[in-house]
Motif scaffolding. Structure first.
Motif, PDB file in Angstrom:
ATOM      1  N   HIS A 757       0.818  -1.220   0.000  1.00  0.00           N
ATOM      2  CA  HIS A 757       0.000   0.000   0.000  1.00  0.00           C
ATOM      3  C   HIS A 757       0.845   1.260   0.000  1.00  0.00           C
ATOM      4  CE1 HIS A 757      -4.070  -1.752   0.547  1.00  0.00           C
ATOM      5  NE2 HIS A 757      -3.391  -2.764   1.065  1.00  0.00           N
ATOM      6  N   GLY A 758       2.166   1.151  -0.237  1.00  0.00           N
ATOM      7  CA  GLY A 758       2.996   2.324  -0.460  1.00  0.00           C
ATOM      8  C   GLY A 758       3.715   2.866   0.745  1.00  0.00           C
ATOM      9  N   ARG A 759       3.747   2.167   1.858  1.00  0.00           N
ATOM     10  CA  ARG A 759       4.474   2.644   3.036  1.00  0.00           C
ATOM     11  C   ARG A 759       5.949   2.258   2.949  1.00  0.00           C
ATOM     12  NH1 ARG A 759       1.546   6.685   4.912  1.00  0.00           N
ATOM     13  NH2 ARG A 759      -0.601   6.081   5.350  1.00  0.00           N
ATOM     14  N   ARG A 760       6.799   3.086   3.577  1.00  0.00           N
ATOM     15  CA  ARG A 760       8.232   2.833   3.651  1.00  0.00           C
ATOM     16  C   ARG A 760       8.647   2.719   5.109  1.00  0.00           C
ATOM     17  NH1 ARG A 760      10.259   1.543  -1.453  1.00  0.00           N
ATOM     18  NH2 ARG A 760       8.984   2.678  -2.975  1.00  0.00           N
ATOM     19  N   GLY A 761       9.635   1.862   5.383  1.00  0.00           N
ATOM     20  CA  GLY A 761      10.071   1.703   6.755  1.00  0.00           C
ATOM     21  C   GLY A 761      11.371   0.946   6.859  1.00  0.00           C
ATOM     22  N   HIS A 762      11.736   0.580   8.093  1.00  0.00           N
ATOM     23  CA  HIS A 762      12.957  -0.165   8.343  1.00  0.00           C
ATOM     24  C   HIS A 762      12.778  -0.995   9.613  1.00  0.00           C
ATOM     25  CE1 HIS A 762      13.368   3.528  10.754  1.00  0.00           C
ATOM     26  NE2 HIS A 762      14.065   2.785  11.596  1.00  0.00           N
ATOM     27  N   ILE A 763      13.680  -1.950   9.794  1.00  0.00           N
ATOM     28  CA  ILE A 763      13.648  -2.818  10.967  1.00  0.00           C
ATOM     29  C   ILE A 763      14.288  -2.076  12.138  1.00  0.00           C
ATOM     30  CG2 ILE A 763      14.386  -5.036  11.909  1.00  0.00           C
ATOM     31  CD1 ILE A 763      14.501  -6.105   9.042  1.00  0.00           C
ATOM     32  N   LYS A 764      13.584  -2.078  13.274  1.00  0.00           N
ATOM     33  CA  LYS A 764      14.118  -1.427  14.473  1.00  0.00           C
ATOM     34  C   LYS A 764      14.858  -2.408  15.366  1.00  0.00           C
ATOM     35  CE  LYS A 764      12.866   1.755  18.182  1.00  0.00           C
ATOM     36  NZ  LYS A 764      11.762   2.492  18.848  1.00  0.00           N
ATOM     37  N   CYS A 775       9.121  -3.066  13.512  1.00  0.00           N
ATOM     38  CA  CYS A 775       9.443  -2.228  12.363  1.00  0.00           C
ATOM     39  C   CYS A 775       8.765  -0.872  12.508  1.00  0.00           C
ATOM     40  CB  CYS A 775       9.023  -2.884  11.047  1.00  0.00           C
ATOM     41  SG  CYS A 775       9.689  -4.532  10.808  1.00  0.00           S
ATOM     42  N   VAL A 776       9.392   0.159  11.985  1.00  0.00           N
ATOM     43  CA  VAL A 776       8.878   1.519  12.019  1.00  0.00           C
ATOM     44  C   VAL A 776       8.647   1.969  10.584  1.00  0.00           C
ATOM     45  CG1 VAL A 776       9.297   3.884  12.755  1.00  0.00           C
ATOM     46  CG2 VAL A 776      10.120   1.987  14.153  1.00  0.00           C
ATOM     47  N   PHE A 777       7.478   2.580  10.325  1.00  0.00           N
ATOM     48  CA  PHE A 777       7.095   3.010   8.981  1.00  0.00           C
ATOM     49  C   PHE A 777       6.782   4.501   8.991  1.00  0.00           C
ATOM     50  CE2 PHE A 777       6.194  -1.494   9.290  1.00  0.00           C
ATOM     51  CZ  PHE A 777       6.701  -1.988   8.099  1.00  0.00           C
ATOM     52  N   ASP A 778       6.602   5.056   7.795  1.00  0.00           N
ATOM     53  CA  ASP A 778       6.295   6.479   7.678  1.00  0.00           C
ATOM     54  C   ASP A 778       4.817   6.781   7.866  1.00  0.00           C
ATOM     55  OD1 ASP A 778       5.364   5.258   5.422  1.00  0.00           O
ATOM     56  OD2 ASP A 778       6.348   6.601   3.994  1.00  0.00           O
ATOM     57  N   GLY A 779       4.030   5.807   8.203  1.00  0.00           N
ATOM     58  CA  GLY A 779       2.604   5.981   8.478  1.00  0.00           C
ATOM     59  C   GLY A 779       2.034   4.715   9.076  1.00  0.00           C
ATOM     60  N   GLN A 780       0.794   4.786   9.510  1.00  0.00           N
ATOM     61  CA  GLN A 780       0.167   3.632  10.131  1.00  0.00           C
ATOM     62  C   GLN A 780      -0.198   2.592   9.067  1.00  0.00           C
ATOM     63  OE1 GLN A 780      -3.161   4.566  12.584  1.00  0.00           O
ATOM     64  NE2 GLN A 780      -3.393   2.500  13.387  1.00  0.00           N
ATOM     65  N   LEU A 781       0.097   1.313   9.370  1.00  0.00           N
ATOM     66  CA  LEU A 781      -0.215   0.223   8.452  1.00  0.00           C
ATOM     67  C   LEU A 781      -1.669  -0.192   8.567  1.00  0.00           C
ATOM     68  CD1 LEU A 781       2.869  -2.168   8.738  1.00  0.00           C
ATOM     69  CD2 LEU A 781       2.508  -0.283   7.167  1.00  0.00           C
ATOM     70  N   LYS A 782      -2.148  -0.798   7.497  1.00  0.00           N
ATOM     71  CA  LYS A 782      -3.469  -1.415   7.508  1.00  0.00           C
ATOM     72  C   LYS A 782      -3.328  -2.898   7.829  1.00  0.00           C
ATOM     73  CE  LYS A 782      -5.326   1.820   4.094  1.00  0.00           C
ATOM     74  NZ  LYS A 782      -5.997   1.979   2.777  1.00  0.00           N
ATOM     75  N   SER A 783      -4.378  -3.457   8.385  1.00  0.00           N
ATOM     76  CA  SER A 783      -4.294  -4.851   8.816  1.00  0.00           C
ATOM     77  C   SER A 783      -4.131  -5.804   7.636  1.00  0.00           C
ATOM     78  CB  SER A 783      -5.530  -5.220   9.632  1.00  0.00           C
ATOM     79  OG  SER A 783      -6.709  -5.022   8.848  1.00  0.00           O
ATOM     80  N   GLN A 784      -4.644  -5.416   6.452  1.00  0.00           N
ATOM     81  CA  GLN A 784      -4.547  -6.291   5.288  1.00  0.00           C
ATOM     82  C   GLN A 784      -3.303  -6.020   4.450  1.00  0.00           C
ATOM     83  OE1 GLN A 784      -6.756  -3.954   5.777  1.00  0.00           O
ATOM     84  NE2 GLN A 784      -7.200  -2.734   3.947  1.00  0.00           N
ATOM     85  N   ASP A 785      -2.421  -5.141   4.935  1.00  0.00           N
ATOM     86  CA  ASP A 785      -1.215  -4.798   4.184  1.00  0.00           C
ATOM     87  C   ASP A 785      -0.174  -5.917   4.306  1.00  0.00           C
ATOM     88  OD1 ASP A 785       0.464  -3.442   2.591  1.00  0.00           O
ATOM     89  OD2 ASP A 785       0.541  -1.619   3.791  1.00  0.00           O
TER      90      ASP A 785
END
Length: 819
Positions: A757-764, A775-785
């Motif tokens: 769904h287009g989110r970016r992040g990395h392993i913490k 993991c930390v992302f640039d926005g909140q994830l959706k449950s179906q992502d």
């Protein structure tokens, strides 16, 4: 009083020229001064006289230009097929496999009583027409042989397509004038490149005269699908054959660049001579006689014979032309029978090879074995290898009462596994058993582990390895196994199309070891990648150009060959070191034309060839990368196992190597670039790709052209590891099922993550020891992502170049597999 006519104003040399407005990035005065460095632009003081031509002068000038162009066209037409040039070569190809072209031959040879008709030893029909002051040569390749017809079309000046008239059968159905064979050969020839074409309709006398026009119009409608501008001609009477010959001699010629840039000829006579002590055993000299076409040929260069390979020449002779235009010249010329018996005393030697400047046949660079570390097997390893090679018996663990035929289906068990016990061998055997027969719920080894059966229920059997091989050969001929493999490939191709590059992380092998050759990239487009990094050993054998485009332009200017026989001469080429077995294989195919092409400089050297391929519409199978395919690249035919990559115009960055994504499958309707180890071929050059089906026949699957010769083209394979969010907070989430141990998470921690769904992040950090990670992302994830991680690896082709395509495809493939 009238006003005097004044001349219009003309500006002088000292006219003021204002500074032009420069768009783009602003430059400071200091940067401009640094670039100029005090230099001042000089203004030209010369003034060209501007004199307008009068109406009469303009008319004369245009008339002279038209006259010059007309004379150039007429000179070119008159030289083609004349007494001092090569005859007009015409390939007669029916578009119906049941149609006999000999009826057309009788009409063409009986058009004029003054015509001189002769036949060469290789079956080429020559017709000298004093009425047209032209000579014609007709070749009739065998029906059903795709490569024989394609080879004839490569060197022909014109092609005469024969189409039978449309007529109704006794049952009332209409017979198709163009069958499947005609459609296949027409598609292949258009992809290869068509010269000038003439289409003739025959067998019109079998239908009512009032239906001739309708039948001809229907054939015209069918032909317009491939040749929309071509007009169909009838060929039933002598006057029709005369019109066909006139049109063949006067029509405009279409140039094929890959053919016209290279010297080539069709063999009128072929002789194989042995007995030279300097040659290798089983080799000899092949003397090929014919009319030279294309460009000049140098005896110090190399020649390529399709199906034979590349060879050197020893000399070029100029025998007397035995196919005259007029009968009055036959007194001074020898006949074709005299030529076969070697009575041609007028032969003169044009060129002999100079060993100092002769081009070498070395196609691969020989690397120095001392450049890298070398290892040698020990005596114990050599002894073990000999024992394994001489082993003729196979030991298997079988249930009691198992026959030798059933034993061939059960996996082999080595003596070491039997000595280690049933517990150590059961785990490995279970996977092997499932791989052999996936329909069984449990294998023999699983029964021995799960069910507490008696050990007396099993026994060891020693069977002959020859019996197992016979059963294996029999199994390979079964259609059911081929169907199962086709179903598996179809499912894998469908999954690759739905979920491209996604791969499950193995649970029994650490991911840091399984994906050791892969790396993470911050950006596939801009991240650096060294093209000389971790190259395989085969790259030490190939050649690379410093600037391929500049070399191609320089060679195609034809300044490299300013000597040798001129196109149109009747010459004999002495080709050395030809394998006698290949010549015997050629003799078995009587109606296959033997053609010879002169190679441009560097075209015999091996490198990485990149060709653009587009799938044809008649094939819907997904072709897996590194599948054995047959390529016809211009005048060459060879087998190879190419790798596929995307065909885009994007590059890594301006001054670095070009990077493209690896394609696992060549899907229908797509366009890809196939990379393989093959000899250098300068574009433009057409390419056709064939695959061998289950029946052993070749099927055209793709057409295209040569893109480049570039070993630095980076074909990058992508692997996508997927994980699923287990617990979701505001910007952080707990992800599982991507890895299964703590060490793998720490190993791949620097690699960036993305979601569908287009989110970016990395392993913490990792959580626990079973593969959960925060993991930390640039926005909140959706449950179906779905969380994804991209890993990249460079892929290289496999050295599988095989130029010997003279034998039948089925027999040759079997011989290669047995070897």
């Amino acid at each position: 009083m009238g006003i005097e006519k004044q001349d219009r104003h003309r500006s002088g040399v000292f006219k003021q020229s204002n500074k032009l407005h420069k768009t783009g990035r602003h430059r400071s005065k200091g940067s401009i001064d640094n670039e100029v460095k005090g230099k001042v632009a000089s203004q030209s003081m010369l003034k060209r006289a501007c004199r307008e031509l009068r109406k009469e002068e303009r008319r004369n000038q245009s008339q002279q230009i038209r006259k010059k162009k007309r004379e150039e066209v007429l000179t070119k037409k008159r030289s083609l097929g004349g007494s001092l040039a090569a005859p007009l070569l015409v390939a007669v190809i029916p578009l119906n496999q049941d149609f006999d072209p000999q009826s057309a031959l009788s009409l063409l040879t009986g058009t004029d009583e003054a015509a001189i008709v002769s036949k060469s030893p290789t079956g080429v029909i020559h017709i000298g027409m004093p009425r047209f002051k032209q000579r014609f040569s007709f070749i009739f390749p065998s029906l059903g042989d795709t490569f024989a017809n394609l080879d004839a079309a490569k060197i022909a000046d014109s092609i005469l397509f024969l189409v039978p008239a449309i007529r109704k059968s006794t049952s009332g159905s209409t017979d198709a004038p163009i069958d499947n064979w005609g459609e296949e050969i027409m598609t292949a020839m258009i992809a290869q490149g068509l010269p000038s074409v003439v289409v003739a309709v025959m067998d019109l006398e079998t239908i009512h005269p009032k239906k001739w026009h309708d039948s001809k119009q229907q054939v015209q409608k069918l032909i317009s699908k491939w040749l929309p501008d071509e007009k169909v001609m009838p060929l039933e009477k002598t006057i029709d054959a005369l019109n066909v010959l006139r049109r063949l001699g006067l029509q405009k010629r279409r140039s094929l660049s890959y053919r016209d840039n290279r010297p080539h000829l069709l063999a009128e006579n072929v002789t194989f001579k042995t007995g030279d002590q300097t040659m290798l055993k089983g080799h000899g000299t092949l003397e090929v006689t014919g009319y030279l076409r294309g460009s000049r040929m140098s005896v110090n260069g190399l020649v390529h014979i399709p199906g034979f390979g590349e060879f050197q020449m020893s000399q070029i002779d100029a025998p007397q032309d035995i196919y005259p235009l007029e009968k009055k010249r036959t007194k001074d010329l020898c006949t074709a029978s005299d030529f076969e018996m070697g009575k041609n005393a007028a032969t003169r030697i044009l060129e002999r090879v100079d060993s100092n400047i002769q081009e070498s046949l070395q196609s691969e660079y020989i690397p120095d074995p001392l450049d890298a570390e070398q290892t040698w097997p020990t005596s114990e390893e050599l002894a073990d290898a000999e024992i394994k090679l001489t082993k003729t018996k196979v030991v298997k663990l079988l249930p009691k009462g198992t026959s030798s035929y059933q034993a061939a289906w059960i996996p082999d068990v080595d003596d070491e596994e039997l000595n280690q016990g049933s517990e150590s061998g059961s785990d490995e055997g279970s996977d092997e058993g499932m791989a052999v027969d996936a329909e069984q719920p449990t294998s023999m080894y699983e029964l021995s582990e799960n069910e507490s059966g008696d050990e007396n229920d099993y026994e060891t059997m020693t069977i002959s390895s020859d019996a197992a091989l016979d059963d294996q050969r029999y199994d390979q001929q079964m259609d059911m196994q081929e169907e199962r493999q086709a179903i598996i490939k179809f499912k894998e191709a469908k999954l690759d199309a739905l979920f491209p590059d996604e791969k499950d992380t193995p649970q029994n092998v650490p991911a840091r070891e399984y994906f050791a050759k892969y790396r993470g990239l911050e950006s596939f487009r801009t991240s650096p990648w060294d093209p000389k990094e971790n190259l395989p050993a085969d790259y030490a054998r190939i050649f690379q150009f410093e600037n391929f485009d500049r070399t191609r332009k320089r060679i195609l200017k034809k300044s490299w060959n300013e000597c040798g026989p001129t196109p149109g001469w009747y010459i004999t080429i002495h080709v050395t070191e030809v394998n006698q077995d290949l010549y015997k294989a050629y003799i078995t195919k009587v109606e296959q034309p033997l053609i010879l092409f002169g190679l441009l400089p560097h075209e015999h050297k091996m490198s990485v060839l990149n060709v653009v391929l587009k799938r044809t519409t008649n094939n819907s199978k997904a072709i897996e990368s590194k599948t054995r395919l047959l390529f016809q690249c211009g005048f060459r035919k060879f087998y190879a196992l190419p790798i596929f990559s995307q065909h885009t115009n994007g590059s890594k960055h301006k001054k670095a190597a070009i990077v493209f994504q690896y394609e696992r499958y060549f899907h229908p309707g797509s366009t890809v670039v196939a990379s393989m180890y093959a000899p250098v071929t300068f574009p433009p050059c057409p390419v056709m790709c064939y695959i061998e089906n289950q029946a052993g026949d070749l099927e055209l699957i793709a057409t295209g052209s040569v893109l480049s010769v570039n070993p630095d083209r980076l074909v990058i394979k992508r692997v996508v590891l997927s994980g699923y969010p287990f617990k979701i907070h505001k910007r952080s989430a707990v992800v599982r099922f991507m890895f299964f141990n703590r060490e793998d998470i720490n190993w791949f921690k620097p690699v960036q993550l993305r979601t569908k769904h287009g989110r970016r992040g990395h392993i913490k950090e990792p959580l626990g020891t079973h593969g959960h990670m925060k993991c930390v992302f640039d926005g909140q994830l959706k449950s179906q992502d779905t969380v994804l991680m991209n890993l990249y690896k460079r892929v290289f082709p496999t050295w599988t170049y095989d130029p010997y395509v003279l034998a039948t495809p089925t027999k040759q493939t079997d011989d290669i597999e047995m070897a």
